[in-house]
Design a protein around this motif. Structure first.
Motif, PDB file in Angstrom:
ATOM      1  N   ASP A   1       1.204  12.091   1.078  1.00  0.00           N
ATOM      2  CA  ASP A   1       1.795  12.225   2.620  1.00  0.00           C
ATOM      3  C   ASP A   1       0.677  11.828   3.050  1.00  0.00           C
ATOM      4  OD1 ASP A   1       3.715  13.657   1.933  1.00  0.00           O
ATOM      5  OD2 ASP A   1       3.205  15.454   2.031  1.00  0.00           O
ATOM      6  N   ARG A   2      -0.473  12.509   2.873  1.00  0.00           N
ATOM      7  CA  ARG A   2      -1.466  12.104   4.341  1.00  0.00           C
ATOM      8  C   ARG A   2      -2.099   9.897   3.655  1.00  0.00           C
ATOM      9  NH1 ARG A   2      -3.172  17.038   2.255  1.00  0.00           N
ATOM     10  NH2 ARG A   2      -4.135  16.417   1.033  1.00  0.00           N
ATOM     11  N   MET A   3      -2.166   9.960   2.466  1.00  0.00           N
ATOM     12  CA  MET A   3      -2.478   8.122   1.967  1.00  0.00           C
ATOM     13  C   MET A   3      -1.033   7.526   2.975  1.00  0.00           C
ATOM     14  SD  MET A   3      -2.033   6.878  -1.929  1.00  0.00           S
ATOM     15  CE  MET A   3      -2.002   5.058  -1.687  1.00  0.00           C
ATOM     16  N   ALA A   4       0.218   7.991   2.308  1.00  0.00           N
ATOM     17  CA  ALA A   4       0.999   7.266   3.452  1.00  0.00           C
ATOM     18  C   ALA A   4       1.363   7.242   5.504  1.00  0.00           C
ATOM     19  CB  ALA A   4       2.830   7.757   2.824  1.00  0.00           C
ATOM     20  N   ALA A   5       0.798   8.751   5.538  1.00  0.00           N
ATOM     21  CA  ALA A   5       0.128   8.454   6.862  1.00  0.00           C
ATOM     22  C   ALA A   5      -0.609   8.038   7.849  1.00  0.00           C
ATOM     23  CB  ALA A   5       0.396  10.003   7.279  1.00  0.00           C
ATOM     24  N   ALA A   6      -1.987   7.081   6.598  1.00  0.00           N
ATOM     25  CA  ALA A   6      -3.143   6.512   6.951  1.00  0.00           C
ATOM     26  C   ALA A   6      -3.019   4.786   6.931  1.00  0.00           C
ATOM     27  CB  ALA A   6      -4.247   7.409   6.118  1.00  0.00           C
ATOM     28  N   ARG A   7      -1.843   4.729   5.491  1.00  0.00           N
ATOM     29  CA  ARG A   7      -1.504   3.791   5.631  1.00  0.00           C
ATOM     30  C   ARG A   7      -0.908   3.056   6.494  1.00  0.00           C
ATOM     31  NH1 ARG A   7       3.334   1.168   4.411  1.00  0.00           N
ATOM     32  NH2 ARG A   7       3.800   3.542   3.178  1.00  0.00           N
ATOM     33  N   GLU A   8       0.271   3.356   6.565  1.00  0.00           N
ATOM     34  CA  GLU A   8       0.695   3.397   8.026  1.00  0.00           C
ATOM     35  C   GLU A   8       0.014   2.742   9.099  1.00  0.00           C
ATOM     36  OE1 GLU A   8       4.118   5.739   8.178  1.00  0.00           O
ATOM     37  OE2 GLU A   8       5.403   5.144   6.163  1.00  0.00           O
ATOM     38  N   ALA A   9      -0.864   4.005   9.487  1.00  0.00           N
ATOM     39  CA  ALA A   9      -1.243   3.971  10.992  1.00  0.00           C
ATOM     40  C   ALA A   9      -2.164   2.840  10.731  1.00  0.00           C
ATOM     41  CB  ALA A   9      -2.465   5.487  10.845  1.00  0.00           C
ATOM     42  N   ALA A  10      -2.994   2.486  10.081  1.00  0.00           N
ATOM     43  CA  ALA A  10      -3.690   1.468   9.307  1.00  0.00           C
ATOM     44  C   ALA A  10      -3.157  -0.449   9.553  1.00  0.00           C
ATOM     45  CB  ALA A  10      -4.527   1.262   8.198  1.00  0.00           C
ATOM     46  N   ASP A  11      -1.063   0.641   9.540  1.00  0.00           N
ATOM     47  CA  ASP A  11      -0.142  -0.707   9.847  1.00  0.00           C
ATOM     48  C   ASP A  11      -0.647  -1.895   8.710  1.00  0.00           C
ATOM     49  OD1 ASP A  11       1.714  -2.241  11.498  1.00  0.00           O
ATOM     50  OD2 ASP A  11       0.289  -3.387  12.391  1.00  0.00           O
ATOM     51  N   MET A  12      -0.391  -0.944   7.453  1.00  0.00           N
ATOM     52  CA  MET A  12      -0.713  -2.102   6.423  1.00  0.00           C
ATOM     53  C   MET A  12       0.815  -1.763   5.582  1.00  0.00           C
ATOM     54  SD  MET A  12      -3.833  -2.319   4.406  1.00  0.00           S
ATOM     55  CE  MET A  12      -5.001  -1.563   4.893  1.00  0.00           C
ATOM     56  N   THR A  13       1.423  -2.266   4.687  1.00  0.00           N
ATOM     57  CA  THR A  13       2.640  -2.277   3.779  1.00  0.00           C
ATOM     58  C   THR A  13       2.038  -1.493   3.039  1.00  0.00           C
ATOM     59  OG1 THR A  13       3.027  -4.191   3.547  1.00  0.00           O
ATOM     60  CG2 THR A  13       4.374  -3.933   4.877  1.00  0.00           C
ATOM     61  N   GLN A  14       2.759  -0.888   1.758  1.00  0.00           N
ATOM     62  CA  GLN A  14       2.896  -0.643   0.443  1.00  0.00           C
ATOM     63  C   GLN A  14       2.286  -1.840  -0.528  1.00  0.00           C
ATOM     64  OE1 GLN A  14       5.831   1.297  -1.796  1.00  0.00           O
ATOM     65  NE2 GLN A  14       4.766   4.034  -0.977  1.00  0.00           N
ATOM     66  N   ALA A  15       2.861  -3.432   0.267  1.00  0.00           N
ATOM     67  CA  ALA A  15       2.519  -4.327  -0.557  1.00  0.00           C
ATOM     68  C   ALA A  15       1.260  -4.562  -0.223  1.00  0.00           C
ATOM     69  CB  ALA A  15       3.699  -5.803  -0.400  1.00  0.00           C
ATOM     70  N   GLN A  16       0.967  -4.595   0.611  1.00  0.00           N
ATOM     71  CA  GLN A  16      -0.419  -5.217   1.592  1.00  0.00           C
ATOM     72  C   GLN A  16      -1.874  -4.193   0.996  1.00  0.00           C
ATOM     73  OE1 GLN A  16       0.721  -5.344   5.663  1.00  0.00           O
ATOM     74  NE2 GLN A  16       1.042  -7.392   5.985  1.00  0.00           N
ATOM     75  N   LEU A  17      -1.197  -3.370   0.926  1.00  0.00           N
ATOM     76  CA  LEU A  17      -2.309  -2.425   0.512  1.00  0.00           C
ATOM     77  C   LEU A  17      -2.500  -2.441  -0.915  1.00  0.00           C
ATOM     78  CD1 LEU A  17      -4.733  -0.311   0.696  1.00  0.00           C
ATOM     79  CD2 LEU A  17      -2.560   1.593   0.424  1.00  0.00           C
ATOM     80  N   ALA A  18      -1.545  -3.072  -1.597  1.00  0.00           N
ATOM     81  CA  ALA A  18      -1.791  -3.337  -2.851  1.00  0.00           C
ATOM     82  C   ALA A  18      -2.897  -5.000  -3.452  1.00  0.00           C
ATOM     83  CB  ALA A  18       0.014  -3.258  -3.947  1.00  0.00           C
ATOM     84  N   ARG A  19      -2.310  -5.213  -2.595  1.00  0.00           N
ATOM     85  CA  ARG A  19      -3.179  -6.445  -2.759  1.00  0.00           C
ATOM     86  C   ARG A  19      -4.059  -5.991  -2.774  1.00  0.00           C
ATOM     87  NH1 ARG A  19       1.310  -9.004  -1.437  1.00  0.00           N
ATOM     88  NH2 ARG A  19       0.066  -8.978   1.622  1.00  0.00           N
ATOM     89  N   ARG A  20      -4.419  -5.880  -1.251  1.00  0.00           N
ATOM     90  CA  ARG A  20      -6.518  -5.522  -1.215  1.00  0.00           C
ATOM     91  C   ARG A  20      -6.888  -4.723  -2.420  1.00  0.00           C
ATOM     92  NH1 ARG A  20      -5.189  -5.072   5.069  1.00  0.00           N
ATOM     93  NH2 ARG A  20      -5.229  -7.473   5.822  1.00  0.00           N
ATOM     94  N   LEU A  21      -6.424  -3.959  -3.075  1.00  0.00           N
ATOM     95  CA  LEU A  21      -7.115  -2.801  -3.874  1.00  0.00           C
ATOM     96  C   LEU A  21      -6.656  -3.259  -5.380  1.00  0.00           C
ATOM     97  CD1 LEU A  21      -5.415   0.679  -3.331  1.00  0.00           C
ATOM     98  CD2 LEU A  21      -8.358   0.065  -2.488  1.00  0.00           C
ATOM     99  N   GLY A  22      -6.383  -4.492  -4.813  1.00  0.00           N
ATOM    100  CA  GLY A  22      -5.524  -5.080  -6.643  1.00  0.00           C
ATOM    101  C   GLY A  22      -4.970  -4.220  -7.984  1.00  0.00           C
ATOM    102  N   VAL A  23      -4.037  -3.517  -7.253  1.00  0.00           N
ATOM    103  CA  VAL A  23      -2.687  -2.456  -7.887  1.00  0.00           C
ATOM    104  C   VAL A  23      -1.303  -3.570  -7.434  1.00  0.00           C
ATOM    105  CG1 VAL A  23      -4.450  -0.962  -7.959  1.00  0.00           C
ATOM    106  CG2 VAL A  23      -2.856  -0.464  -6.510  1.00  0.00           C
TER     107      VAL A  23
END
Length: 131
Positions: A18-40
């Motif tokens: 829950d916290r991860m999803a909220a922080a990702r959304e607050a950072a204005d990133m999609t799951q795909a964008q975050l995945a690409r940046r993390l290399g996963v």
């Protein structure tokens, strides 16, 4: 009734996902964008947000930096979380985003360098075979 938004993402009310999803959304990133940046894979991000799995320590550290929250907040809901961002932190968040993009580009360049080397080797073999 909640006193403020930080209670919802606190240790008693929310999970890591829950916290991860909220922080990702607050950072204005999609799951795909975050995945690409993390290399996963995007499915890895989804499984973390659905509490089906958790990231290893090295990914957790990168994740916290990219989302501009503390590792402790992601894990327990305690410590600096989403409410720690202020106008003074905008530069820091931008720098974190820039660092993430630089890491992503470096990874892409390394992969491209490997492909170029393979192609060069194939061309040399073909040229030697034709000679």
């Amino acid at each position: 009734m909640m006193s403020d938004m930080t209670d919802y993402y606190g240790q008693d009310s929310a999970t890591f996902g829950d916290r991860m999803a909220a922080a990702r959304e607050a950072a204005d990133m999609t799951q795909a964008q975050l995945a690409r940046r993390l290399g996963v894979k995007k499915s890895t991000i989804a499984s973390w947000e659905e509490d089906l799995a958790e990231p290893r320590a090295n990914r957790l550290q990168m994740l916290a930096g990219m989302l501009n929250v503390s590792i402790m907040w992601l894990i327990t809901g305690e410590g600096p979380g989403m409410d720690m961002a202020s106008e003074d932190d905008d530069l820091g968040r931008d720098m974190t985003t820039l660092l993430a993009e630089l890491r992503e580009l470096r990874t892409q360049l390394q992969a491209s360098t490997g492909r170029v080397a393979k192609l060069e080797k194939a061309v040399r073999r073909r040229m030697e075979a034709e000679a």
